[in-house]
Design a protein around this motif. Structure first.
Motif: not given
Length: 264
Positions: A191-200
């Motif tokens: 369910q986690l969506e990778r956003v940027e710079n190791g953020l979810y």
């Protein structure tokens, strides 16, 4: 013949994307909290081949299926692998490493989307425990996002002189307890969506879990370097094989144009 060229070229494109993903994994092998991507290669829907011959005596075309024909592959997605990474001891108070037996542990942070105002933004999650203290005493990520406590407030540690208990409770150097880190866990990493710079990003707020914190310790990337290099070498050989297939089709087409189609 052209179908075979399209199949081979599609495979080369998928392998190129896979190589780019693996290269990015290698480049971030020592990045704190980095989670290596895994490629998902899938085949396009297979085509059913029908018998097309006609009986010369009866003029009847018999029905029947000869079999199926694969139409190529594509890289569907790159999904992060949340297995724990390697651990290194730094001695820095702002370096924190988390672990849990209840699922994948993560820090809760406030990601700024405004002009550094700290007002506009959203709650995200990260496995990167490399932090720093700003001039106002707020604990931040290396990208400037604020670390949150369990109540969703900015974690104000005052300065670098603070302690974090194994339960995540933060105490300043003067003995003042300032709160508990916003530590969460999840067993549903899909369910986690990778956003940027190791953020979810998660569709719903993740639940607080039983997380253990080690201060002065940092978790690096979970990239298996030897395995990744072996996968890159295998991908390169597959790319070259498909390249030779296209060259063979090209030579066949050239021969068909220059020799078979020659008017005598």
């Amino acid at each position: 013949m052209l179908r075979g060229m399209y199949t081979a070229s599609g495979a080369m494109q998928a392998l190129q994307r896979q190589q780019e993903m693996l290269s990015n994994n290698l480049a971030n092998a020592r990045t704190p909290g980095f989670r290596a991507d895994q490629a998902s290669l899938r085949t396009f829907p297979e085509m059913m081949i029908h018998q097309a011959a006609t009986n010369e005596r009866t003029g009847i075309r018999p029905a029947g299926n000869v079999g199926t024909l694969a139409t190529g592959v594509f890289m569907q997605a790159a999904t992060p692998n949340f297995a724990p990474g390697s651990i290194t001891e730094t001695g820095n108070a702002t370096d924190l490493q988390i672990s849990s037996i209840d699922g994948v542990p993560m820090f809760t942070i406030f990601h700024n989307t405004g002009e550094g105002t700290g007002i506009e933004g959203e709650t995200l999650y990260t496995t990167n425990g490399q932090f720093a203290v700003d001039g106002d005493g707020i604990l931040r990520t290396t990208d400037g996002d604020q670390v949150l406590d369990e109540d969703g407030n900015f974690m104000n540690v005052g300065n670098d002189d603070f302690k974090v208990s194994p339960e995540g409770v933060v105490t300043r150097g003067n003995g003042e307890q300032v709160g508990r880190l916003g530590l969460v866990t999840t067993n549903n990493t899909e369910q986690l969506e990778r956003v940027e710079n190791g953020l979810y990003r998660a569709p719903e707020a993740l639940a607080q879990g039983n997380v253990k914190v080690d201060q002065g310790v940092l978790e690096l990337g979970n990239v298996a370097i030897e395995q990744t290099m072996a996968e890159m070498n295998a991908g390169l050989r597959q790319f070259e094989a498909n390249q030779k297939v296209i060259q063979a089709y090209d030579r066949t087409a050239e021969k068909a144009v220059s020799e078979i189609g020659r008017v005598r």
